[in-house]
Scaffold this motif. Sequence first.
Motif, PDB file in Angstrom:
ATOM      1  N   VAL A 273     -75.158  45.593 -74.236  1.00 44.29           N
ATOM      2  CA  VAL A 273     -74.641  46.423 -72.793  1.00 44.29           C
ATOM      3  C   VAL A 273     -75.719  47.701 -72.778  1.00 44.29           C
ATOM      4  N   ILE A 274     -76.163  47.697 -71.616  1.00 44.23           N
ATOM      5  CA  ILE A 274     -77.019  49.022 -71.158  1.00 44.23           C
ATOM      6  C   ILE A 274     -76.360  49.696 -69.895  1.00 44.23           C
ATOM      7  N   GLY A 275     -77.003  50.694 -69.526  1.00 42.66           N
ATOM      8  CA  GLY A 275     -76.819  51.489 -68.322  1.00 42.66           C
ATOM      9  C   GLY A 275     -77.692  50.999 -67.131  1.00 42.66           C
ATOM     10  N   ALA A 276     -77.123  50.737 -65.934  1.00 49.67           N
ATOM     11  CA  ALA A 276     -77.932  50.513 -64.833  1.00 49.67           C
ATOM     12  C   ALA A 276     -77.683  51.461 -63.799  1.00 49.67           C
ATOM     13  N   LYS A 277     -78.581  51.917 -63.086  1.00 47.90           N
ATOM     14  CA  LYS A 277     -78.664  52.833 -62.079  1.00 47.90           C
ATOM     15  C   LYS A 277     -77.787  52.262 -60.815  1.00 47.90           C
ATOM     16  N   ASP A 278     -77.071  53.118 -60.361  1.00 51.82           N
ATOM     17  CA  ASP A 278     -76.038  52.639 -59.368  1.00 51.82           C
ATOM     18  C   ASP A 278     -75.792  54.171 -58.233  1.00 51.82           C
ATOM     19  N   PRO A 279     -76.131  53.611 -56.970  1.00 48.70           N
ATOM     20  CA  PRO A 279     -76.246  54.541 -55.915  1.00 48.70           C
ATOM     21  C   PRO A 279     -74.902  55.493 -55.904  1.00 48.70           C
ATOM     22  N   HIS A 280     -73.631  54.896 -56.308  1.00 49.13           N
ATOM     23  CA  HIS A 280     -72.472  55.331 -56.094  1.00 49.13           C
ATOM     24  C   HIS A 280     -71.899  56.065 -57.442  1.00 49.13           C
ATOM     25  N   ARG A 281     -72.028  55.385 -58.440  1.00 47.80           N
ATOM     26  CA  ARG A 281     -71.399  55.757 -59.756  1.00 47.80           C
ATOM     27  C   ARG A 281     -72.631  56.500 -60.660  1.00 47.80           C
ATOM     28  N   GLY A 282     -73.785  56.544 -60.101  1.00 49.47           N
ATOM     29  CA  GLY A 282     -74.732  57.267 -60.820  1.00 49.47           C
ATOM     30  C   GLY A 282     -75.294  56.362 -62.125  1.00 49.47           C
ATOM     31  N   GLU A 283     -74.430  55.991 -62.707  1.00 51.42           N
ATOM     32  CA  GLU A 283     -74.810  54.452 -63.814  1.00 51.42           C
ATOM     33  C   GLU A 283     -73.751  53.720 -63.578  1.00 51.42           C
ATOM     34  N   THR A 284     -73.852  52.434 -64.067  1.00 52.51           N
ATOM     35  CA  THR A 284     -72.935  51.344 -63.862  1.00 52.51           C
ATOM     36  C   THR A 284     -73.535  50.500 -65.356  1.00 52.51           C
ATOM     37  N   VAL A 285     -72.141  49.905 -65.777  1.00 48.50           N
ATOM     38  CA  VAL A 285     -72.415  48.933 -67.041  1.00 48.50           C
ATOM     39  C   VAL A 285     -73.055  47.685 -66.832  1.00 48.50           C
ATOM     40  N   LYS A 286     -74.094  47.522 -67.503  1.00 49.94           N
ATOM     41  CA  LYS A 286     -74.658  46.018 -67.302  1.00 49.94           C
ATOM     42  C   LYS A 286     -74.695  45.249 -68.596  1.00 49.94           C
ATOM     43  N   ALA A 287     -74.116  44.103 -68.751  1.00 52.32           N
ATOM     44  CA  ALA A 287     -74.165  43.253 -69.996  1.00 52.32           C
ATOM     45  C   ALA A 287     -75.376  42.228 -69.851  1.00 52.32           C
ATOM     46  N   ILE A 288     -75.942  42.008 -70.788  1.00 53.32           N
ATOM     47  CA  ILE A 288     -77.253  41.062 -71.092  1.00 53.32           C
ATOM     48  C   ILE A 288     -76.412  40.008 -71.942  1.00 53.32           C
ATOM     49  N   VAL A 289     -76.537  38.901 -71.625  1.00 55.38           N
ATOM     50  CA  VAL A 289     -75.428  38.027 -72.389  1.00 55.38           C
ATOM     51  C   VAL A 289     -76.367  36.575 -72.794  1.00 55.38           C
ATOM     52  N   VAL A 290     -76.140  36.293 -74.087  1.00 49.41           N
ATOM     53  CA  VAL A 290     -76.595  35.120 -74.760  1.00 49.41           C
ATOM     54  C   VAL A 290     -75.539  34.003 -74.586  1.00 49.41           C
ATOM     55  N   ILE A 291     -75.401  32.874 -73.979  1.00 44.77           N
ATOM     56  CA  ILE A 291     -74.118  32.051 -73.668  1.00 44.77           C
ATOM     57  C   ILE A 291     -74.413  30.970 -74.967  1.00 44.77           C
ATOM     58  N   LYS A 292     -73.398  30.557 -75.492  1.00 43.60           N
ATOM     59  CA  LYS A 292     -73.232  29.559 -76.663  1.00 43.60           C
ATOM     60  C   LYS A 292     -74.011  28.387 -75.908  1.00 43.60           C
ATOM     61  N   GLU A 293     -74.871  27.480 -76.627  1.00 42.06           N
ATOM     62  CA  GLU A 293     -75.258  26.631 -76.063  1.00 42.06           C
ATOM     63  C   GLU A 293     -74.559  25.459 -75.609  1.00 42.06           C
ATOM     64  N   ALA A 294     -73.399  25.187 -75.969  1.00 44.42           N
ATOM     65  CA  ALA A 294     -72.611  24.165 -75.481  1.00 44.42           C
ATOM     66  C   ALA A 294     -71.940  24.312 -74.262  1.00 44.42           C
ATOM     67  N   GLN A 295     -71.752  25.898 -73.961  1.00 44.66           N
ATOM     68  CA  GLN A 295     -71.247  26.244 -72.663  1.00 44.66           C
ATOM     69  C   GLN A 295     -72.103  26.764 -71.367  1.00 44.66           C
ATOM     70  N   ARG A 296     -73.615  26.504 -71.885  1.00 40.22           N
ATOM     71  CA  ARG A 296     -74.423  26.802 -70.712  1.00 40.22           C
ATOM     72  C   ARG A 296     -74.536  26.027 -69.632  1.00 40.22           C
ATOM     73  N   GLY A 297     -74.298  26.463 -68.378  1.00 33.99           N
ATOM     74  CA  GLY A 297     -74.346  25.888 -67.220  1.00 33.99           C
ATOM     75  C   GLY A 297     -72.765  25.399 -66.823  1.00 33.99           C
ATOM     76  N   LYS A 298     -71.868  25.913 -67.686  1.00 37.33           N
ATOM     77  CA  LYS A 298     -70.531  25.506 -67.355  1.00 37.33           C
ATOM     78  C   LYS A 298     -69.633  27.055 -66.948  1.00 37.33           C
ATOM     79  N   VAL A 299     -70.420  28.199 -67.458  1.00 34.64           N
ATOM     80  CA  VAL A 299     -69.799  29.391 -66.895  1.00 34.64           C
ATOM     81  C   VAL A 299     -70.888  30.273 -66.310  1.00 34.64           C
ATOM     82  N   THR A 300     -70.434  31.037 -65.185  1.00 31.62           N
ATOM     83  CA  THR A 300     -71.244  31.895 -64.551  1.00 31.62           C
ATOM     84  C   THR A 300     -71.172  33.477 -64.894  1.00 31.62           C
TER      85      THR A 300
END
Length: 348
Positions: A273-300
């Motif tokens: 989880v890192i901070g991303a710039k946001d015009p209204h909140r100043g910063e917002t929360v961003k998650a960079i995620v690795v999906i389990k191999e068996a679940q890739r393509g099945k969740v957005t």
Amino acid sequence: PYTSGTTGHPKGCMHTHRTVMHTLMAGYQWFGIQQDAVYLAVLPFFHVTGMQGSMSGPLQSGATVVLLPRWDRDAAAQCIARYGVTSWTAIPTMVIDFLMNPKLGEYDLSSISRMSGGGAAMPEAIAQKLLDMGITYVEGYGLSETIAPSHINPPDRPKKQCLGIPIFDVESMVVDPNTFQELAANEVGEILTRGPQVFKGYWNNPEATRNAFVELDGKQWFRTGDLGRVDEDGYFFMVDRLKRMINASGFKVWPAEVEALMYQHPAIQEACVIGAKDPHRGETVKAIVVIKEAQRGKVTEQEIIAWAHANMAAYKSPRIVEFVDSLPKSATGKVMWRALQEKEAAGA
């Protein structure tokens, strides 16, 4: 030893024979290590946890070391089964990958009596998976500056997602990082510590050395740069790195806390989880995620965002989710959150 560089350029920590021997003997006594112990050594020996927990510790006690030169989850499981490994010091990222192995059930892991480590808080969902296998993960806390642990959980009374209590001859407290006033139980502030294992300064870096210490009531304390709290029982808990805080519309968000919550999602293998710039909140929360191999393509990404919003406070939940194949890691296996944060800032 050099710091990992997750919060800036690596710095050399000057230690002596005395500082190194303190954590070595403390661990030996703390866990009651015997000669018949069999260690799995995977963490690199240039890293203080690997050096003390997987090399010097077994040598001191006359135990056996099973040396795995490069991390491989199948090879680790084979070594445990073949050599009857009883003790394994591993960081959470390594344990997460180990437990994600679909072939794990094929190996006999019953010899393991203790797993321990640190570097980051162990997500509760991962700790529970180990418990389901009959393995208790004993967390500890330390830095290159303290040559591994300054705090460890008592093996007979550990607490989940907890740094533990100060080891022999170590004093610690939580203070306001601006005024250095000691805070009450469960208030969040910077962790200060002092003890025989604290380093003597940074190699060829007198300014960084000066900034690393503060004198209070005639005593010199090391500033860990970590935010935490201490409960009524004297157990310390990590909140996050002082420099990692995200300020979203005035609300303080600690990425490590959000990451720990995200591991409860059944499709998530890893998250940063890192901070991303946001015009209204100043910063917002961003998650960079690795999906389990068996679940890739099945969740957005949007499904992860919706799940997070339903399972944590609105100001903490990630507004942005990005799927990646892997997260960048240091040679010691720590997620390089700073590199991801800098990449995000450059892109913005």
